[in-house]
Write a protein that holds these residues in place. Structure first.
Motif, mmCIF file in Angstrom:
data_model
loop_
_atom_site.group_PDB
_atom_site.id
_atom_site.type_symbol
_atom_site.label_atom_id
_atom_site.label_comp_id
_atom_site.label_asym_id
_atom_site.label_seq_id
_atom_site.Cartn_x
_atom_site.Cartn_y
_atom_site.Cartn_z
ATOM 1 N N ILE A 190 0.844 -1.194 0.000
ATOM 2 C CA ILE A 190 0.000 0.000 0.000
ATOM 3 C C ILE A 190 0.883 1.249 0.000
ATOM 4 C CG2 ILE A 190 -1.685 1.345 1.317
ATOM 5 C CD1 ILE A 190 -2.766 -1.298 2.400
ATOM 6 N N GLY A 191 0.614 2.175 -0.889
ATOM 7 C CA GLY A 191 1.324 3.440 -0.927
ATOM 8 C C GLY A 191 0.404 4.582 -0.554
ATOM 9 N N VAL A 192 0.982 5.765 -0.416
ATOM 10 C CA VAL A 192 0.200 6.967 -0.120
ATOM 11 C C VAL A 192 0.639 8.064 -1.076
ATOM 12 C CG1 VAL A 192 -0.404 8.716 1.584
ATOM 13 C CG2 VAL A 192 -0.040 6.351 2.316
ATOM 14 N N VAL A 193 -0.333 8.691 -1.716
ATOM 15 C CA VAL A 193 -0.068 9.803 -2.635
ATOM 16 C C VAL A 193 -0.640 11.076 -2.030
ATOM 17 C CG1 VAL A 193 -0.599 10.782 -4.890
ATOM 18 C CG2 VAL A 193 -0.045 8.356 -4.692
ATOM 19 N N TYR A 268 -9.629 11.837 1.880
ATOM 20 C CA TYR A 268 -8.944 10.563 1.666
ATOM 21 C C TYR A 268 -9.706 9.747 0.619
ATOM 22 C CZ TYR A 268 -5.800 10.831 5.736
ATOM 23 O OH TYR A 268 -4.807 11.172 6.624
ATOM 24 N N TRP A 269 -8.969 9.210 -0.357
ATOM 25 C CA TRP A 269 -9.559 8.398 -1.417
ATOM 26 C C TRP A 269 -8.750 7.116 -1.578
ATOM 27 C CZ3 TRP A 269 -13.923 10.580 -3.593
ATOM 28 C CH2 TRP A 269 -14.110 11.938 -3.355
ATOM 29 N N CYS A 270 -9.423 6.017 -1.767
ATOM 30 C CA CYS A 270 -8.760 4.718 -1.926
ATOM 31 C C CYS A 270 -8.779 4.315 -3.392
ATOM 32 C CB CYS A 270 -9.468 3.649 -1.088
ATOM 33 S SG CYS A 270 -9.349 3.934 0.686
ATOM 34 N N TYR A 271 -7.603 3.979 -3.933
ATOM 35 C CA TYR A 271 -7.482 3.687 -5.364
ATOM 36 C C TYR A 271 -6.658 2.424 -5.624
ATOM 37 C CZ TYR A 271 -9.024 8.454 -6.590
ATOM 38 O OH TYR A 271 -9.747 9.606 -6.763
ATOM 39 N N SER A 272 -6.861 1.897 -6.815
ATOM 40 C CA SER A 272 -5.948 0.903 -7.387
ATOM 41 C C SER A 272 -5.436 1.475 -8.709
ATOM 42 C CB SER A 272 -6.654 -0.439 -7.634
ATOM 43 O OG SER A 272 -7.710 -0.293 -8.572
ATOM 44 N N ARG A 273 -4.180 1.210 -9.014
ATOM 45 C CA ARG A 273 -3.615 1.688 -10.287
ATOM 46 C C ARG A 273 -4.243 0.918 -11.435
ATOM 47 N NH1 ARG A 273 1.750 0.078 -9.937
ATOM 48 N NH2 ARG A 273 1.212 -1.777 -11.119
ATOM 49 N N PHE A 274 -4.623 1.624 -12.485
ATOM 50 C CA PHE A 274 -5.236 0.981 -13.648
ATOM 51 C C PHE A 274 -4.295 0.968 -14.851
ATOM 52 C CE2 PHE A 274 -7.802 1.213 -17.566
ATOM 53 C CZ PHE A 274 -8.526 0.036 -17.442
ATOM 54 N N GLU A 289 -8.536 3.680 -10.282
ATOM 55 C CA GLU A 289 -9.923 3.317 -10.025
ATOM 56 C C GLU A 289 -10.163 3.237 -8.522
ATOM 57 O OE1 GLU A 289 -11.696 0.448 -13.358
ATOM 58 O OE2 GLU A 289 -9.981 -0.450 -12.334
ATOM 59 N N PRO A 290 -11.370 3.563 -8.071
ATOM 60 C CA PRO A 290 -11.683 3.408 -6.643
ATOM 61 C C PRO A 290 -11.497 1.952 -6.218
ATOM 62 C CG PRO A 290 -13.347 4.739 -7.730
ATOM 63 C CD PRO A 290 -12.481 4.170 -8.822
ATOM 64 N N SER A 291 -10.965 1.747 -5.015
ATOM 65 C CA SER A 291 -10.663 0.399 -4.532
ATOM 66 C C SER A 291 -11.385 0.105 -3.222
ATOM 67 C CB SER A 291 -9.155 0.239 -4.332
ATOM 68 O OG SER A 291 -8.857 -0.997 -3.707
ATOM 69 N N ARG A 292 -12.355 -0.786 -3.289
ATOM 70 C CA ARG A 292 -13.029 -1.233 -2.073
ATOM 71 C C ARG A 292 -12.094 -2.096 -1.230
ATOM 72 N NH1 ARG A 292 -19.127 -3.098 -3.967
ATOM 73 N NH2 ARG A 292 -19.853 -1.031 -4.687
ATOM 74 N N GLU A 293 -11.214 -2.833 -1.906
ATOM 75 C CA GLU A 293 -10.263 -3.676 -1.197
ATOM 76 C C GLU A 293 -9.393 -2.847 -0.256
ATOM 77 O OE1 GLU A 293 -6.163 -6.230 -1.993
ATOM 78 O OE2 GLU A 293 -7.386 -5.589 -3.703
ATOM 79 N N LEU A 294 -8.857 -1.749 -0.753
ATOM 80 C CA LEU A 294 -8.002 -0.910 0.074
ATOM 81 C C LEU A 294 -8.808 -0.266 1.198
ATOM 82 C CD1 LEU A 294 -5.358 0.423 0.752
ATOM 83 C CD2 LEU A 294 -5.854 2.189 -0.956
ATOM 84 N N ARG A 295 -9.976 0.195 0.871
ATOM 85 C CA ARG A 295 -10.833 0.829 1.879
ATOM 86 C C ARG A 295 -11.069 -0.122 3.050
ATOM 87 N NH1 ARG A 295 -13.983 5.294 1.852
ATOM 88 N NH2 ARG A 295 -15.779 5.330 3.250
ATOM 89 N N SER A 296 -11.279 -1.388 2.730
ATOM 90 C CA SER A 296 -11.500 -2.391 3.769
ATOM 91 C C SER A 296 -10.221 -2.671 4.557
ATOM 92 C CB SER A 296 -12.017 -3.686 3.127
ATOM 93 O OG SER A 296 -12.126 -4.713 4.093
ATOM 94 N N ARG A 297 -9.095 -2.775 3.856
ATOM 95 C CA ARG A 297 -7.825 -3.111 4.522
ATOM 96 C C ARG A 297 -7.390 -2.054 5.522
ATOM 97 N NH1 ARG A 297 -3.022 -5.033 0.724
ATOM 98 N NH2 ARG A 297 -2.001 -4.867 2.765
ATOM 99 N N ILE A 298 -7.611 -0.791 5.196
ATOM 100 C CA ILE A 298 -7.157 0.267 6.104
ATOM 101 C C ILE A 298 -8.259 0.739 7.045
ATOM 102 C CG2 ILE A 298 -5.408 1.032 4.461
ATOM 103 C CD1 ILE A 298 -7.146 3.359 3.717
ATOM 104 N N GLY A 299 -9.458 0.139 6.901
ATOM 105 C CA GLY A 299 -10.545 0.457 7.820
ATOM 106 C C GLY A 299 -11.094 1.857 7.679
#
Length: 361
Positions: A190-193, A268-274, A289-299
């Motif tokens: 996981i990275g942070v931009v 704060y926005w959760c993304y995956s690289r496309f 793209e928005p990422s539900r996976e990341l949103r869940s992982r970081i709570g």
């Protein structure tokens, strides 16, 4: 041909390569026991050319001392090195595993699930790997007394993964960013931009046209036709523009975007690289793209602004620092491609240190 190495095969393959002649390693982090497990003796280790990273606190300085620092001219460091390449007359291993017990597994099975590839000597990949190493070697600097002292300082403030039995419990970090930085293994990948402003429709159109042109020239396009057709109408808020070669090459698959809006509001926005495309000499656009996976992982809960509102004080400090680093009349932005890079940024912000505007890889 390359041979895939799963998590059970990486250790044996690395040890087989290290057993060869003309050993060269461009490996970011070196942990306790690396010399003994990989080389067997100081004499043999002294014959290897090693490049490591000292900037992120992941390399044990006492292991560097065993490897000959600060008097070994074949032990060098390069800020931002994140690669793991082991090369010798016996072949080359390119892997995700650092020279550590957690990565390779010296005295017990590795904690982390790693993988890699093995390449025989004489193959194209082997030759290119050797050339790449030689290029890095020319840029790297010797681990001299100053560098060793720097490594010790970085190691001392590194995020701890646990505490000895009986040690007092410490408070959980009070912000999402500090929690991510304090647990680099738990938030691995996981990275942070940190971004400011927003792309316009013309930016989307330009990036889409270039992406379609690039894909049209490839014998095997990376994107499917239906994916390519989405690019011209890509949401402008999900396009990151103006990023460097180093940033584009290091861009993580999952990332949290800490965004500063036009009126100074944070979100704060959760993304995956496309997809990513280069527009000119050193300017990339990243489709996300928005990422539900990341949103869940970081709570993450609540809206984008609600999620960041509780951390507005820290975000204000970070962006003020990034603006100062960027210079007059510039806006601050930054890619932290891993929790360790985020930890380094937070340490610099907390200490009020000035640093290069371009992050290390």
């Amino acid at each position: 041909m390359a041979r895939f190495l799963d998590h059970k095969q990486v250790r044996d393959a690395v040890q087989a390569v290290i057993a060869g002649d003309d050993v060269r390693c461009a490996v970011a982090f070196w942990g306790d026991g690396a010399l003994k497990a990989l080389f067997g003796s100081k004499k043999r280790a002294s014959k290897a050319q090693i490049i490591c990273d000292l900037s992120m606190g992941g390399t044990n300085p006492e292991e560097l001392a065993l490897l000959g620092a600060p008097n070994n001219p074949d032990l060098k460091h390069l800020g931002g090195l994140h690669a793991k390449l082991y090369l010798s007359s016996a072949g080359m291993v390119v892997t995700s595993a650092n020279a550590s017990n957690r990565g390779i597994g010296f005295v017990e099975p590795a904690v982390l699930t790693e993988c890699g590839t093995f390449h025989r000597p004489g193959t194209t990949a082997f030759r290119k790997g050797a050339e790449w190493f030689d290029t890095l070697w020319g840029k790297a600097e010797m681990v001299d007394p100053v560098a060793l002292a720097t490594a010790r300082a970085a190691w001392a403030k590194r995020p701890r993964h646990g505490a000895p039995k009986g040690a007092p419990l410490t408070a959980r970090p009070d912000t999402l960013l500090r929690r991510i930085a304090a647990d680099p293994e738990g938030y691995r990948g996981i990275g942070v931009v940190f971004s400011t402003g927003e792309a316009g429709r013309e930016d989307v159109q330009q990036a889409a046209e270039e992406a379609m042109a690039v894909e049209g020239k490839r014998r095997k396009p990376k994107l499917k036709k239906e994916e390519i057709s989405r690019l011209p109408t890509w949401p402008k808020g999900n396009l990151f523009i103006g990023w460097s070669d180093a940033d584009a090459n290091a861009w993580p698959g999952l990332f949290l975007c800490a965004h500063r809006g036009a009126r100074g509001a944070y979100s704060y926005w959760c993304y995956s690289r496309f997809f990513e495309v280069k527009l000119n000499r050193d300017e990339w656009s990243i489709f996300a793209e928005p990422s539900r996976e990341l949103r869940s992982r970081i709570g993450l809960t609540g809206s984008a602004r609600q999620s960041a509102r509780a951390e507005s004080e820290l975000l204000e400090k970070i962006f003020t620092y990034l603006d100062a680093v960027a210079g007059p009349d510039e806006i601050g932005y930054r890619l932290c491609e891993s929790p360790m890079h985020l930890g380094q940024l937070l340490a610099d912000v907390d200490a009020g240190r000035s640093t290069d505007a371009n992050p290390v890889e």
